[in-house]
Structures are given as C-alpha cells and as structure tokens.
Design an enzyme around this catalytic site. Structure first.
Site, PDB file in Angstrom:
ATOM      1  N   LYS A 143     -46.429 -11.191   6.554  1.00 40.62           N
ATOM      2  CA  LYS A 143     -46.604 -11.788   4.709  1.00 40.62           C
ATOM      3  C   LYS A 143     -47.359 -13.188   4.431  1.00 40.62           C
ATOM      4  CE  LYS A 143     -43.871  -8.637   2.824  1.00 40.62           C
ATOM      5  NZ  LYS A 143     -41.877  -8.476   2.387  1.00 40.62           N
ATOM      6  N   THR A 185     -33.383  -7.403   3.413  1.00 35.26           N
ATOM      7  CA  THR A 185     -34.837  -7.908   2.931  1.00 35.26           C
ATOM      8  C   THR A 185     -34.074  -8.521   1.882  1.00 35.26           C
ATOM      9  OG1 THR A 185     -34.596  -5.302   1.976  1.00 35.26           O
ATOM     10  CG2 THR A 185     -35.580  -6.728   0.426  1.00 35.26           C
ATOM     11  N   GLU A 211     -49.038   4.531   6.945  1.00 31.06           N
ATOM     12  CA  GLU A 211     -48.789   3.117   6.415  1.00 31.06           C
ATOM     13  C   GLU A 211     -50.497   2.415   7.827  1.00 31.06           C
ATOM     14  OE1 GLU A 211     -45.203   0.836   6.067  1.00 31.06           O
ATOM     15  OE2 GLU A 211     -44.909   1.179   4.259  1.00 31.06           O
ATOM     16  N   ASN A 232     -40.134 -13.099   2.147  1.00 27.04           N
ATOM     17  CA  ASN A 232     -39.973 -13.045   2.909  1.00 27.04           C
ATOM     18  C   ASN A 232     -40.454 -12.684   4.222  1.00 27.04           C
ATOM     19  OD1 ASN A 232     -40.179 -10.319   2.149  1.00 27.04           O
ATOM     20  ND2 ASN A 232     -38.186  -9.568   2.103  1.00 27.04           N
ATOM     21  N   TYR A 287     -47.467  -0.444  -1.823  1.00 29.15           N
ATOM     22  CA  TYR A 287     -46.149  -0.631  -2.540  1.00 29.15           C
ATOM     23  C   TYR A 287     -45.509   0.631  -3.949  1.00 29.15           C
ATOM     24  CZ  TYR A 287     -44.598  -4.437   0.143  1.00 29.15           C
ATOM     25  OH  TYR A 287     -43.886  -5.476   1.221  1.00 29.15           O
ATOM     26  N   HIS A 314     -43.247  -7.713   6.455  1.00 30.95           N
ATOM     27  CA  HIS A 314     -42.664  -6.636   6.569  1.00 30.95           C
ATOM     28  C   HIS A 314     -42.925  -4.850   7.548  1.00 30.95           C
ATOM     29  CE1 HIS A 314     -43.252  -2.219   4.690  1.00 30.95           C
ATOM     30  NE2 HIS A 314     -43.854  -2.051   5.543  1.00 30.95           N
TER      31      HIS A 314
HETATM   32  P1  ATP Z   1     -40.710  -4.217   2.916  1.00 32.11           P
HETATM   33  O1  ATP Z   1     -40.918  -3.301   2.693  1.00 32.11           O
HETATM   34  O2  ATP Z   1     -41.344  -5.547   2.781  1.00 32.11           O
HETATM   35  O3  ATP Z   1     -40.671  -4.471   4.812  1.00 32.11           O
HETATM   36  P2  ATP Z   1     -37.562  -4.545   2.401  1.00 32.11           P
HETATM   37  O4  ATP Z   1     -38.089  -2.554   2.589  1.00 32.11           O
HETATM   38  O5  ATP Z   1     -36.889  -5.136   3.121  1.00 32.11           O
HETATM   39  O6  ATP Z   1     -39.034  -5.148   2.521  1.00 32.11           O
HETATM   40  P3  ATP Z   1     -38.003  -3.081  -0.648  1.00 32.11           P
HETATM   41  O7  ATP Z   1     -37.225  -2.737  -0.929  1.00 32.11           O
HETATM   42  O8  ATP Z   1     -39.377  -1.940   0.788  1.00 32.11           O
HETATM   43  O9  ATP Z   1     -37.357  -3.868   0.640  1.00 32.11           O
HETATM   44  O10 ATP Z   1     -39.068  -3.890  -0.955  1.00 32.11           O
HETATM   45  C1  ATP Z   1     -40.220  -4.380  -0.788  1.00 32.11           C
HETATM   46  C2  ATP Z   1     -40.420  -6.081  -1.155  1.00 32.11           C
HETATM   47  O11 ATP Z   1     -40.669  -6.570  -2.229  1.00 32.11           O
HETATM   48  C3  ATP Z   1     -39.688  -7.365  -0.533  1.00 32.11           C
HETATM   49  O12 ATP Z   1     -39.577  -7.293   1.345  1.00 32.11           O
HETATM   50  C4  ATP Z   1     -39.360  -8.306  -1.393  1.00 32.11           C
HETATM   51  O13 ATP Z   1     -40.178  -8.586  -0.552  1.00 32.11           O
HETATM   52  C5  ATP Z   1     -39.949  -7.395  -2.722  1.00 32.11           C
HETATM   53  N1  ATP Z   1     -38.157  -7.695  -3.450  1.00 32.11           N
HETATM   54  C6  ATP Z   1     -37.920  -6.586  -3.259  1.00 32.11           C
HETATM   55  N2  ATP Z   1     -36.856  -6.492  -3.944  1.00 32.11           N
HETATM   56  C7  ATP Z   1     -37.564  -7.653  -5.043  1.00 32.11           C
HETATM   57  C8  ATP Z   1     -36.433  -8.533  -5.795  1.00 32.11           C
HETATM   58  N3  ATP Z   1     -35.373  -8.362  -5.959  1.00 32.11           N
HETATM   59  N4  ATP Z   1     -36.813  -9.934  -6.376  1.00 32.11           N
HETATM   60  C9  ATP Z   1     -38.403 -10.015  -5.800  1.00 32.11           C
HETATM   61  N5  ATP Z   1     -38.800  -9.565  -4.582  1.00 32.11           N
HETATM   62  C10 ATP Z   1     -37.686  -8.091  -4.193  1.00 32.11           C
HETATM   63 MG    MG Z   2     -39.966  -1.519   2.617  1.00 30.79          MG
END
Ligand code: ATP
Ligand code: MG
Length: 137
Positions: A9, A91, A126, A112, A49, A115
């Site tokens: 990211k 996450t 994706e 974070n 997303y 992805h």
């Molecule tokens: P990714 O899909 O990016 O690999 P993930 O699968 O661990 O991450 P998801 O639930 O898919 O988590 O959320 C996608 C992204 O949205 C997270 O990586 C984070 O950047 C953001 N995100 C998720 N929850 C929150 C939150 N509570 N506050 C802010 N950002 C969030």
């Molecule tokens: Mg995810």
C-alpha cells in the site's frame, strides 16, 4: 496452482518496505508471476474494496489506497493464499504477531502496509482486476 494478489500500500512504498516484503515472499518459496508499480485510480480502489462499501471507514480506505503509488504483485504456490495471510499478520498491526509484516512494520489499521487476498477465488478475481493478461508470467 493457487495464486494470490499482494499489494504494498502507499505507506509501505513511501517507507521503503517494498524490497523487504518481496524478499520475505521469495525466501518463503513462492513464485513471483506479476509485478508493477501503479497509481491506482479511484474506480479500481472502489471495485477492489466493494465488499466494504457500507463500512464507516470505506471513504478513508479509498483515499488511503489512492494517496500514492502502490506495488502490485501476483504470487503463485501451493497454499499461497493462507500462507501469505500468515506472513502479513492481523488486520490491526497492534494485534499482529512480531515476525509478521504488519507486526514488524506498522501500528495503525488505516496504514497497515500491505494487502493480501482472503480466498483463492478472490486471489484470481483481484489478479484479474489489477493486471492485464500479458503482465502475468
Ligand atoms: P486487506 O484486505 O487490505 O489485506 P484485511 O483482509 O486484513 O486487509 P479487511 O477487513 O479486508 O482486512 O479490510 C481491508 C482494509 O481496510 C484493511 O487492511 C485496512 O486497511 C482497512 N480497514 C479495515 N478495518 C478498518 C478500520 N476499523 N478502520 C480503518 N481501516 C480499516
Ligand atoms: Mg481483506
């Protein structure tokens, strides 16, 4: 063979973590089959997303992902989807174990670093979204 979509990211790119991240996946033994740097348009971030579009943080997430260039990667290997998720960590980086990428390099869920696809089906979806056919080897 299974494939997953991994993306450094904008915060990870800015902080110079691209080499470290590629190195961890290479050393683990997965095969890199696609790689590019890319300024993500808003429409693509929204499509990527789309399952999260009802969440309170959705607009911030789209702003974050489009805030600078990302590094897009496709990786191949047996069990690569689940294994990549383990290498990446939870996450919320404060919950991520030390030794994982988020555990070692991040503190905020909204920044974070990386992805990883959450299922083999989403891995294929994706990679199709982020890469053109000729970009995958
Ligand atoms: P990714 O899909 O990016 O690999 P993930 O699968 O661990 O991450 P998801 O639930 O898919 O988590 O959320 C996608 C992204 O949205 C997270 O990586 C984070 O950047 C953001 N995100 C998720 N929850 C929150 C939150 N509570 N506050 C802010 N950002 C969030
Ligand atoms: Mg995810």
């Amino acid at each position: 063979v299974e494939e997953t979509y991994i993306m450094v990211k904008p915060d990870g790119v800015q902080r110079g973590l691209v080499g470290e991240i590629i190195s961890r996946f290479e050393k683990k033994g997965f095969k890199l089959i696609g790689l590019k740097m890319y300024q993500c348009p808003k429409e693509l971030a929204e499509e990527h997303y789309k399952d999260l579009n009802s969440k309170s943080f959705y607009q911030k997430l789209i702003d974050y992902i489009t805030s600078g260039p990302v590094v897009c990667m496709a990786w191949e290997g047996v069990g690569v989807v689940a294994s990549a998720r383990k290498l990446i960590g939870a996450t919320d980086p404060l919950q991520a174990e030390p030794g994982t990428i988020r555990g070692d390099f991040a503190v905020q869920t909204g920044r974070n670093v990386i992805h990883g696809s959450d299922s083999p089906d989403n891995g294929k979806r994706e990679i199709g979204l982020w890469f053109k056919e000729g970009e995958i080897c």
